[in-house]
Design a protein around this motif. Structure first.
Motif, PDB file in Angstrom:
ATOM      1  N   ILE A 112       0.843  -1.198   0.000  1.00 33.35           N
ATOM      2  CA  ILE A 112       0.000   0.000   0.000  1.00 33.35           C
ATOM      3  C   ILE A 112       0.876   1.244   0.000  1.00 33.35           C
ATOM      4  CG2 ILE A 112      -1.631   1.361   1.376  1.00 33.35           C
ATOM      5  CD1 ILE A 112      -2.816  -1.293   2.376  1.00 33.35           C
ATOM      6  N   LEU A 113       1.907   1.258   0.847  1.00 31.36           N
ATOM      7  CA  LEU A 113       2.810   2.403   0.923  1.00 31.36           C
ATOM      8  C   LEU A 113       3.576   2.598  -0.383  1.00 31.36           C
ATOM      9  CD1 LEU A 113       4.191   1.961   4.563  1.00 31.36           C
ATOM     10  CD2 LEU A 113       2.687   3.772   3.739  1.00 31.36           C
ATOM     11  N   ARG A 114       3.997   1.516  -0.997  1.00 30.32           N
ATOM     12  CA  ARG A 114       4.705   1.629  -2.278  1.00 30.32           C
ATOM     13  C   ARG A 114       3.809   2.250  -3.348  1.00 30.32           C
ATOM     14  NH1 ARG A 114       6.679  -3.757  -1.004  1.00 30.32           N
ATOM     15  NH2 ARG A 114       8.899  -3.678  -0.452  1.00 30.32           N
ATOM     16  N   ASN A 115       2.544   1.864  -3.330  1.00 31.16           N
ATOM     17  CA  ASN A 115       1.611   2.340  -4.339  1.00 31.16           C
ATOM     18  C   ASN A 115       1.343   3.842  -4.235  1.00 31.16           C
ATOM     19  OD1 ASN A 115       1.367  -0.217  -5.391  1.00 31.16           O
ATOM     20  ND2 ASN A 115      -0.515  -0.703  -4.261  1.00 31.16           N
ATOM     21  N   VAL A 116       1.463   4.391  -3.014  1.00 30.41           N
ATOM     22  CA  VAL A 116       1.178   5.815  -2.839  1.00 30.41           C
ATOM     23  C   VAL A 116       2.450   6.634  -2.687  1.00 30.41           C
ATOM     24  CG1 VAL A 116      -1.050   5.325  -1.775  1.00 30.41           C
ATOM     25  CG2 VAL A 116       0.966   5.651  -0.331  1.00 30.41           C
TER      26      VAL A 116
END
Length: 220
Positions: A112-116
């Motif tokens: 999730i963090l990588r995606n944002v």
């Protein structure tokens, strides 16, 4: 031998215990300065923070040094909260919930963090993502909050007024402050207060230090 020591033969040993406990307290505070600077260095290097390193005042009071530590930890927590608030505003509610759900797999949260990451300047790289993820965890948040609570308690105590930060620097000041306290009860009261503070600060300091070093060891 001073007259007070003849009248109260246990007082010299009590004074020595006060000095020893005071030094234990100072050693813990010094360890916390080192750990906090290690974290500040990592945040400035990898996460684009602009936090200032802190320096222990070897001639200052316990309270002065505790307040410096408190301010530094608060700055770190404030910045993390600001980033979390930005994530909350940019993520879908379900994704943000998963990010803080302790039952959600770590791999899912990292994804999730990588995606944002591209949308949040702080999360511009894998290292920054890893640091934020670790610092935002419930365990690390608890350690930071626990340390702040204990430091605030020490700062507000009478012990906080004691001077001298390193072994030998403030011993004379400490002794001169208590030489007049010939009554056994007064010295015992200082010992009891110091013992309580040291018993809280020592394990918390080691946990704080190990937590930060553990985070730092994962960095390139």
């Amino acid at each position: 031998m001073a007259l007070s020591d003849i009248l109260y033969p246990g007082n010299p040993a009590r004074r020595e215990k006060v000095v020893r406990l005071h030094q234990d307290l100072i050693n813990c505070i010094e360890l916390n300065f080192d750990a906090t600077n290690e974290l500040i260095k990592a945040l400035n290097t990898h996460c684009q923070f602009k936090l200032h390193p802190i320096k222990m005042n070897k001639n200052g009071t316990v309270r002065e040094n505790c307040d410096v530590l408190l301010a530094a930890i608060q700055s770190i927590q404030d910045t993390l909260q600001a980033i979390d608030a930005r994530l909350k505003s940019e993520l879908e509610p379900d994704l943000y919930r998963k990010l803080h759900d302790f039952q959600e797999p770590d791999a899912k949260k990292m994804q999730i963090l990588r995606n944002v990451a591209k949308g949040v300047s702080f999360l511009g790289g894998i290292v920054a993502i890893r640091i934020f993820y670790n610092l935002a965890s419930p365990v690390v948040s608890r350690v930071l909050s626990q340390m702040s609570t204990i430091l605030a308690r020490i700062s507000a105590s009478v012990i906080g007024l004691m001077a001298g930060a390193l072994l030998g620097v403030g011993v004379d000041l400490i002794l001169s402050a208590i030489l007049g306290a010939v009554e056994r009860d007064q010295l015992e009261a200082k010992i009891q207060e110091l013992e309580k503070l040291v018993s809280e600060l020592k394990p918390a300091s080691h946990e704080y230090y190990k937590t930060i070093i553990k985070i730092s060891c994962t960095l390139p």
